[in-house]
Design a protein around this motif. Sequence first.
Motif, PDB file in Angstrom:
ATOM      1  N   PHE A  40       0.844  -1.379   0.037  1.00  0.00           N
ATOM      2  CA  PHE A  40      -0.095  -0.026  -0.082  1.00  0.00           C
ATOM      3  C   PHE A  40       0.797   1.089   0.235  1.00  0.00           C
ATOM      4  O   PHE A  40       1.823   1.342   0.633  1.00  0.00           O
ATOM      5  CB  PHE A  40      -0.893  -0.158   1.165  1.00  0.00           C
ATOM      6  N   SER A  41       0.317   2.245  -0.903  1.00  0.00           N
ATOM      7  CA  SER A  41       1.143   3.707  -0.801  1.00  0.00           C
ATOM      8  C   SER A  41       0.154   4.495   0.239  1.00  0.00           C
ATOM      9  O   SER A  41      -1.037   4.704  -0.026  1.00  0.00           O
ATOM     10  CB  SER A  41       1.075   4.287  -2.046  1.00  0.00           C
ATOM     11  N   TYR A  42       0.644   4.999   1.335  1.00  0.00           N
ATOM     12  CA  TYR A  42       0.295   5.722   2.118  1.00  0.00           C
ATOM     13  C   TYR A  42       0.095   7.263   1.608  1.00  0.00           C
ATOM     14  O   TYR A  42      -0.625   8.039   2.455  1.00  0.00           O
ATOM     15  CB  TYR A  42       0.787   5.896   3.670  1.00  0.00           C
ATOM     16  N   ASP A  43       0.657   7.598   0.841  1.00  0.00           N
ATOM     17  CA  ASP A  43       0.665   8.954   0.150  1.00  0.00           C
ATOM     18  C   ASP A  43      -0.873   9.620   0.157  1.00  0.00           C
ATOM     19  O   ASP A  43      -1.180  10.727   0.338  1.00  0.00           O
ATOM     20  CB  ASP A  43       1.371   9.218  -1.245  1.00  0.00           C
ATOM     21  N   SER A  44      -1.728   8.691  -0.599  1.00  0.00           N
ATOM     22  CA  SER A  44      -3.196   8.930  -0.530  1.00  0.00           C
ATOM     23  C   SER A  44      -3.913   8.999   0.492  1.00  0.00           C
ATOM     24  O   SER A  44      -5.061   9.763   0.347  1.00  0.00           O
ATOM     25  CB  SER A  44      -3.891   7.844  -1.570  1.00  0.00           C
ATOM     26  N   VAL A  45      -3.541   8.770   1.607  1.00  0.00           N
ATOM     27  CA  VAL A  45      -4.491   8.913   2.880  1.00  0.00           C
ATOM     28  C   VAL A  45      -3.663   9.616   4.054  1.00  0.00           C
ATOM     29  O   VAL A  45      -3.814   9.438   5.126  1.00  0.00           O
ATOM     30  CB  VAL A  45      -4.772   7.506   3.272  1.00  0.00           C
ATOM     31  N   LYS A  46      -2.598  10.440   3.470  1.00  0.00           N
ATOM     32  CA  LYS A  46      -1.698  10.958   4.613  1.00  0.00           C
ATOM     33  C   LYS A  46      -2.431  12.035   5.458  1.00  0.00           C
ATOM     34  O   LYS A  46      -2.477  11.795   6.540  1.00  0.00           O
ATOM     35  CB  LYS A  46      -0.588  11.660   3.836  1.00  0.00           C
ATOM     36  N   ASP A  47      -3.336  12.835   4.642  1.00  0.00           N
ATOM     37  CA  ASP A  47      -4.022  13.778   5.729  1.00  0.00           C
ATOM     38  C   ASP A  47      -4.918  13.074   6.728  1.00  0.00           C
ATOM     39  O   ASP A  47      -4.975  13.261   7.786  1.00  0.00           O
ATOM     40  CB  ASP A  47      -4.863  14.545   4.779  1.00  0.00           C
ATOM     41  N   GLU A  48      -5.553  11.971   6.363  1.00  0.00           N
ATOM     42  CA  GLU A  48      -6.443  11.356   7.160  1.00  0.00           C
ATOM     43  C   GLU A  48      -5.716  10.664   8.262  1.00  0.00           C
ATOM     44  O   GLU A  48      -6.206  10.680   9.357  1.00  0.00           O
ATOM     45  CB  GLU A  48      -7.389  10.078   6.360  1.00  0.00           C
ATOM     46  N   MET A  49      -4.788  10.320   8.021  1.00  0.00           N
ATOM     47  CA  MET A  49      -3.905   9.455   9.033  1.00  0.00           C
ATOM     48  C   MET A  49      -3.277  10.305  10.037  1.00  0.00           C
ATOM     49  O   MET A  49      -3.315  10.258  11.235  1.00  0.00           O
ATOM     50  CB  MET A  49      -2.865   8.408   8.233  1.00  0.00           C
ATOM     51  N   ASP A  50      -2.870  11.640   9.373  1.00  0.00           N
ATOM     52  CA  ASP A  50      -2.267  12.663  10.321  1.00  0.00           C
ATOM     53  C   ASP A  50      -3.389  13.067  11.450  1.00  0.00           C
ATOM     54  O   ASP A  50      -3.228  13.186  12.493  1.00  0.00           O
ATOM     55  CB  ASP A  50      -1.944  13.747   9.527  1.00  0.00           C
ATOM     56  N   GLN A  51      -4.877  13.112  10.818  1.00  0.00           N
ATOM     57  CA  GLN A  51      -5.674  13.579  11.507  1.00  0.00           C
ATOM     58  C   GLN A  51      -6.252  12.484  12.791  1.00  0.00           C
ATOM     59  O   GLN A  51      -6.993  12.862  13.597  1.00  0.00           O
ATOM     60  CB  GLN A  51      -6.986  14.066  10.750  1.00  0.00           C
ATOM     61  N   LEU A  52      -6.142  11.304  12.397  1.00  0.00           N
ATOM     62  CA  LEU A  52      -6.463  10.191  13.311  1.00  0.00           C
ATOM     63  C   LEU A  52      -5.894  10.347  14.587  1.00  0.00           C
ATOM     64  O   LEU A  52      -6.171   9.971  15.524  1.00  0.00           O
ATOM     65  CB  LEU A  52      -6.151   8.787  13.044  1.00  0.00           C
ATOM     66  N   LEU A  53      -4.808  11.085  14.744  1.00  0.00           N
ATOM     67  CA  LEU A  53      -3.702  11.623  16.084  1.00  0.00           C
ATOM     68  C   LEU A  53      -4.326  12.689  16.560  1.00  0.00           C
ATOM     69  O   LEU A  53      -4.164  12.979  17.845  1.00  0.00           O
ATOM     70  CB  LEU A  53      -2.383  11.739  15.573  1.00  0.00           C
ATOM     71  N   ASN A  54      -5.413  13.353  16.256  1.00  0.00           N
ATOM     72  CA  ASN A  54      -5.944  14.610  16.675  1.00  0.00           C
ATOM     73  C   ASN A  54      -7.412  13.957  16.958  1.00  0.00           C
ATOM     74  O   ASN A  54      -8.421  13.835  15.850  1.00  0.00           O
ATOM     75  CB  ASN A  54      -6.057  15.870  15.961  1.00  0.00           C
ATOM     76  N   PHE A  55      -7.871  13.913  18.453  1.00  0.00           N
ATOM     77  CA  PHE A  55      -9.067  13.035  18.481  1.00  0.00           C
ATOM     78  C   PHE A  55     -10.286  14.117  18.100  1.00  0.00           C
ATOM     79  O   PHE A  55     -11.180  13.368  17.768  1.00  0.00           O
ATOM     80  CB  PHE A  55      -9.164  12.843  19.990  1.00  0.00           C
ATOM     81  N   GLN A  56     -10.363  15.262  18.126  1.00  0.00           N
ATOM     82  CA  GLN A  56     -11.264  16.112  17.884  1.00  0.00           C
ATOM     83  C   GLN A  56     -11.627  16.026  16.250  1.00  0.00           C
ATOM     84  O   GLN A  56     -12.967  15.923  15.939  1.00  0.00           O
ATOM     85  CB  GLN A  56     -10.959  17.630  18.053  1.00  0.00           C
ATOM     86  N   ALA A  57     -10.582  15.643  15.718  1.00  0.00           N
ATOM     87  CA  ALA A  57     -10.918  15.473  14.155  1.00  0.00           C
ATOM     88  C   ALA A  57     -10.828  14.185  13.657  1.00  0.00           C
ATOM     89  O   ALA A  57     -11.323  13.801  12.251  1.00  0.00           O
ATOM     90  CB  ALA A  57      -9.904  16.234  13.290  1.00  0.00           C
ATOM     91  N   ALA A  58     -10.422  13.184  14.558  1.00  0.00           N
ATOM     92  CA  ALA A  58     -10.394  11.763  14.121  1.00  0.00           C
ATOM     93  C   ALA A  58     -11.547  10.673  13.697  1.00  0.00           C
ATOM     94  O   ALA A  58     -11.315   9.989  12.779  1.00  0.00           O
ATOM     95  CB  ALA A  58      -9.874  11.137  15.317  1.00  0.00           C
ATOM     96  N   ASN A  59     -12.744  11.133  14.221  1.00  0.00           N
ATOM     97  CA  ASN A  59     -13.768  10.096  13.387  1.00  0.00           C
ATOM     98  C   ASN A  59     -14.211  10.620  12.028  1.00  0.00           C
ATOM     99  O   ASN A  59     -14.320   9.508  11.604  1.00  0.00           O
ATOM    100  CB  ASN A  59     -14.982  10.617  14.582  1.00  0.00           C
ATOM    101  N   GLU A  60     -14.189  11.848  11.798  1.00  0.00           N
ATOM    102  CA  GLU A  60     -14.523  12.328  10.320  1.00  0.00           C
ATOM    103  C   GLU A  60     -13.314  11.799   9.469  1.00  0.00           C
ATOM    104  O   GLU A  60     -13.472  11.127   8.391  1.00  0.00           O
ATOM    105  CB  GLU A  60     -14.387  13.940  10.076  1.00  0.00           C
ATOM    106  N   ALA A  61     -11.979  11.853   9.958  1.00  0.00           N
ATOM    107  CA  ALA A  61     -10.932  11.380   9.355  1.00  0.00           C
ATOM    108  C   ALA A  61     -11.157   9.894   8.805  1.00  0.00           C
ATOM    109  O   ALA A  61     -10.654   9.443   7.947  1.00  0.00           O
ATOM    110  CB  ALA A  61      -9.621  11.815  10.068  1.00  0.00           C
ATOM    111  N   ARG A  62     -11.421   9.210  10.498  1.00  0.00           N
ATOM    112  CA  ARG A  62     -11.661   7.556  10.008  1.00  0.00           C
ATOM    113  C   ARG A  62     -12.537   7.438   8.885  1.00  0.00           C
ATOM    114  O   ARG A  62     -12.368   6.548   8.061  1.00  0.00           O
ATOM    115  CB  ARG A  62     -12.014   7.234  11.362  1.00  0.00           C
ATOM    116  N   ILE A  63     -13.667   8.058   9.027  1.00  0.00           N
ATOM    117  CA  ILE A  63     -14.839   7.873   7.846  1.00  0.00           C
ATOM    118  C   ILE A  63     -14.159   8.096   6.684  1.00  0.00           C
ATOM    119  O   ILE A  63     -14.507   7.242   5.540  1.00  0.00           O
ATOM    120  CB  ILE A  63     -16.000   8.642   8.155  1.00  0.00           C
TER     121      ILE A  63
END
Length: 269
Positions: free
Chosen positions: A24-47
């Motif tokens: 897998f290339s993580y480049d396409s999901v970098k923003d979402e994975m970065d935001q998983l570490l920020n709980f306030q934004a994590a759920n939307e990023a997870r979706i």
Amino acid sequence: MCMCERIGLQQEVIEKVLAFDKAFSYDSVKDEMDQLLNFQAANEARIRLKGKLGEDQNGIKILTCMVKCLERTYDQYSKLGISEQIFIDTMNCFPRFIAEHKASYGTYGFDRDWWTIRQIGMKLFRIGELEYELTYEDEEKVTSIHIPSNARLTSENCKISYVNSQKFIETYYPEYKESRYICQSWLLSPALKELLPSTSNIIGFQEAFEVSEWNKEEDDFVEWVFKKKYDDYKELPEDSSLQRNMKKHLLNGGFVGAAFGQLQKNPWC
């Protein structure tokens, strides 16, 4: 040691995670994975992340991404000086959830990504037998207690966990030092007093709380007690005394539900 081994993933699962990670290339999901570490934004990023990953029948794709994120969570633990043991105990939720999936459905799978954003985002920690989530209730800081399925709820274990949680919070999250401890769980259901002996560890656990609300319609207890959901209570297994007593209670029109309580002072003494 790779993160998969550090948190105790099952070998069969490790092989699948490493295979996906390699391809897998993580480049396409970098923003979402970065935001998983920020709980306030994590759920939307997870979706959004799950949308980009596409079909993921056994949850290996989202599991791999979350394990990848744990490398940075681990770095944050280290910077704060939180012990490796607390990290391992907290992240043991991943293999535990996977094992529970197998117990319910017969195959390894990961379907709790909606919950594990708390561990990744450092909002929930396992300290001894219990988990503690640093959260809010009506804008008030509160510490919410969660009970892992493999917790041994003796009064001594609960007391040690509680005392150590106070030390942990005072050291690393002093803004929660004066917070109330609360819990919402089927384990606090008043119905259990009719289904279990007074010497039960569960009864001893719930007696440490002042229960103020009882939602009799909540049915999450079915999955915890009987391993999976059932549409027809007549099909509930009877492999333990609690299962037998609860099944009879439900078929007779009784309720279990879930209750909300606040931890009393000097609990489990």
